[in-house]
Design a protein around this motif. Structure first.
Motif, PDB file in Angstrom:
ATOM      1  N   VAL A 130       5.444  -0.842   6.591  1.00  0.00           N
ATOM      2  CA  VAL A 130       6.249   0.349   6.236  1.00  0.00           C
ATOM      3  C   VAL A 130       7.176  -0.110   4.898  1.00  0.00           C
ATOM      4  N   SER A 131       7.156   0.929   4.106  1.00  0.00           N
ATOM      5  CA  SER A 131       7.768   0.606   2.744  1.00  0.00           C
ATOM      6  C   SER A 131       9.326   0.878   2.993  1.00  0.00           C
ATOM      7  N   ASP A 132       9.928   0.267   2.274  1.00  0.00           N
ATOM      8  CA  ASP A 132      11.406   0.064   2.484  1.00  0.00           C
ATOM      9  C   ASP A 132      12.153   1.187   1.568  1.00  0.00           C
ATOM     10  N   GLU A 133      13.485   1.225   1.620  1.00  0.00           N
ATOM     11  CA  GLU A 133      14.202   2.464   1.068  1.00  0.00           C
ATOM     12  C   GLU A 133      14.063   2.588  -0.526  1.00  0.00           C
ATOM     13  N   HIS A 134      13.139   1.574  -1.032  1.00  0.00           N
ATOM     14  CA  HIS A 134      13.080   1.554  -2.525  1.00  0.00           C
ATOM     15  C   HIS A 134      11.494   1.814  -2.548  1.00  0.00           C
ATOM     16  N   GLY A 135      10.672   2.373  -1.683  1.00  0.00           N
ATOM     17  CA  GLY A 135       9.341   2.451  -1.615  1.00  0.00           C
ATOM     18  C   GLY A 135       8.378   1.431  -1.754  1.00  0.00           C
ATOM     19  N   ARG A 136       8.880  -0.006  -1.495  1.00  0.00           N
ATOM     20  CA  ARG A 136       8.249  -1.022  -1.582  1.00  0.00           C
ATOM     21  C   ARG A 136       7.355  -1.609  -0.258  1.00  0.00           C
ATOM     22  N   PHE A 137       6.431  -2.124  -0.543  1.00  0.00           N
ATOM     23  CA  PHE A 137       5.626  -2.479   0.739  1.00  0.00           C
ATOM     24  C   PHE A 137       4.877  -4.090   0.404  1.00  0.00           C
ATOM     25  N   LEU A 138       4.437  -4.404   1.391  1.00  0.00           N
ATOM     26  CA  LEU A 138       3.472  -5.644   1.112  1.00  0.00           C
ATOM     27  C   LEU A 138       2.454  -5.533   2.383  1.00  0.00           C
ATOM     28  N   VAL A 139       1.136  -5.732   2.052  1.00  0.00           N
ATOM     29  CA  VAL A 139       0.195  -6.184   2.926  1.00  0.00           C
ATOM     30  C   VAL A 139      -0.610  -7.126   2.585  1.00  0.00           C
ATOM     31  N   ASP A 140      -0.304  -8.239   3.532  1.00  0.00           N
ATOM     32  CA  ASP A 140      -1.145  -9.669   3.200  1.00  0.00           C
ATOM     33  C   ASP A 140      -2.354  -9.763   4.095  1.00  0.00           C
ATOM     34  N   ASP A 141      -3.162 -10.626   3.862  1.00  0.00           N
ATOM     35  CA  ASP A 141      -4.367 -11.050   4.403  1.00  0.00           C
ATOM     36  C   ASP A 141      -5.267 -10.108   4.638  1.00  0.00           C
ATOM     37  N   VAL A 142      -5.491  -9.133   3.491  1.00  0.00           N
ATOM     38  CA  VAL A 142      -6.653  -8.287   3.503  1.00  0.00           C
ATOM     39  C   VAL A 142      -8.000  -8.750   3.326  1.00  0.00           C
ATOM     40  N   PRO A 143      -8.887  -8.469   3.926  1.00  0.00           N
ATOM     41  CA  PRO A 143     -10.395  -8.938   3.486  1.00  0.00           C
ATOM     42  C   PRO A 143     -10.564  -8.600   2.114  1.00  0.00           C
ATOM     43  N   ALA A 144     -11.446  -9.278   1.259  1.00  0.00           N
ATOM     44  CA  ALA A 144     -12.014  -8.636   0.228  1.00  0.00           C
ATOM     45  C   ALA A 144     -13.274  -7.786   0.597  1.00  0.00           C
ATOM     46  N   GLY A 145     -13.325  -6.676  -0.346  1.00  0.00           N
ATOM     47  CA  GLY A 145     -14.276  -5.748   0.063  1.00  0.00           C
ATOM     48  C   GLY A 145     -13.689  -4.455  -0.057  1.00  0.00           C
ATOM     49  N   ARG A 146     -14.122  -3.497   0.524  1.00  0.00           N
ATOM     50  CA  ARG A 146     -13.776  -2.124   0.368  1.00  0.00           C
ATOM     51  C   ARG A 146     -12.333  -1.849   1.087  1.00  0.00           C
ATOM     52  N   ILE A 147     -11.456  -1.226   0.505  1.00  0.00           N
ATOM     53  CA  ILE A 147     -10.376  -0.617   1.065  1.00  0.00           C
ATOM     54  C   ILE A 147     -10.041   0.839   0.991  1.00  0.00           C
ATOM     55  N   LYS A 148      -9.031   1.459   1.567  1.00  0.00           N
ATOM     56  CA  LYS A 148      -8.698   2.646   1.328  1.00  0.00           C
ATOM     57  C   LYS A 148      -7.257   2.679   1.897  1.00  0.00           C
ATOM     58  N   LEU A 149      -6.409   3.291   1.291  1.00  0.00           N
ATOM     59  CA  LEU A 149      -4.852   3.305   1.590  1.00  0.00           C
ATOM     60  C   LEU A 149      -4.650   4.668   1.893  1.00  0.00           C
ATOM     61  N   ARG A 150      -3.559   4.742   2.774  1.00  0.00           N
ATOM     62  CA  ARG A 150      -2.900   5.990   3.376  1.00  0.00           C
ATOM     63  C   ARG A 150      -1.457   5.827   3.579  1.00  0.00           C
ATOM     64  N   CYS A 151      -0.917   6.627   2.663  1.00  0.00           N
ATOM     65  CA  CYS A 151       0.731   6.433   2.849  1.00  0.00           C
ATOM     66  C   CYS A 151       1.422   7.911   3.409  1.00  0.00           C
ATOM     67  N   VAL A 152       1.756   7.649   4.505  1.00  0.00           N
ATOM     68  CA  VAL A 152       2.553   8.707   5.621  1.00  0.00           C
ATOM     69  C   VAL A 152       4.103   8.844   5.014  1.00  0.00           C
ATOM     70  N   PRO A 153       4.751   9.808   4.563  1.00  0.00           N
ATOM     71  CA  PRO A 153       5.951   9.677   4.605  1.00  0.00           C
ATOM     72  C   PRO A 153       6.567   9.458   5.952  1.00  0.00           C
ATOM     73  N   ALA A 154       7.668   8.815   6.056  1.00  0.00           N
ATOM     74  CA  ALA A 154       8.255   8.538   7.524  1.00  0.00           C
ATOM     75  C   ALA A 154       8.981   9.686   7.937  1.00  0.00           C
TER      76      ALA A 154
END
Length: 168
Positions: A130-154
């Motif tokens: 979940v991004s903080d009040e500044h819009g920042r986030f961290l997702v760690d330990d994602v496997p190398a390969g194909r990814i897709k992101l979805r950002c849903v406003p809280a």
């Protein structure tokens, strides 16, 4: 009245080869005598677009792996770091992909700053933050390969930002 569940064979016989052949004949006859109108098929296919009506496909506007050679100033010249920027008319996502062996660390920022649920789809499943009040986030330990992101406003205001599948 009995509490035991009935045996399937007590309910009725299992369909045999003759029954299946009869059903196939009926399906062929129905398709020939009363086919589904082409306009109805087209409308059914078009209805699938409504699945993502509240999402906006983000356009990739910057990829350091492609554009760094164009003389642009790159924030981080460290090996194993890729910078990406995605934009919709309402939201921008800046993403830093850091290689850590066969895993990836995704550090991102949403502009304008907003709290959002960030879901990263990958071949191993999904990872979230979940991004903080500044819009920042961290997702760690994602496997190398194909990814897709979805950002849903809280707050539910505005459309979700969705990227295309990409290789990291």
């Amino acid at each position: 009245m009995s509490d035991r569940e009935p045996d399937l064979h007590e309910v009725g016989p299992e369909p045999g080869a003759d029954d299946l052949a009869l059903l196939q004949d009926i399906a062929r006859l129905a398709a020939r005598r009363d086919p589904v109108p082409p306009a109805l098929v087209a409308m059914a296919k078009a209805s699938f677009t409504w699945r993502t009506v509240d999402e906006e496909l983000a356009e990739m506007v910057w990829d350091s792996a492609v554009q760094a050679g164009e003389g642009a100033l790159v924030r981080s010249a460290a090996a194993g770091v890729r910078l990406l920027t995605f934009a919709t008319p309402h939201l921008t996502l800046e993403l830093e992909v850091v290689q850590t062996g066969t895993r990836r660390r995704l550090v991102g920022e949403l502009t304008p700053a907003t709290g959002a649920r960030v879901v990263v789809e990958h071949d191993g499943g999904t990872s979230e933050d979940v991004s903080d009040e500044h819009g920042r986030f961290l997702v760690d330990d994602v496997p190398a390969g194909r990814i897709k992101l979805r950002c849903v406003p809280a707050d539910g205001a505005g459309a979700a930002l969705v990227t295309t599948w990409m290789e990291v």
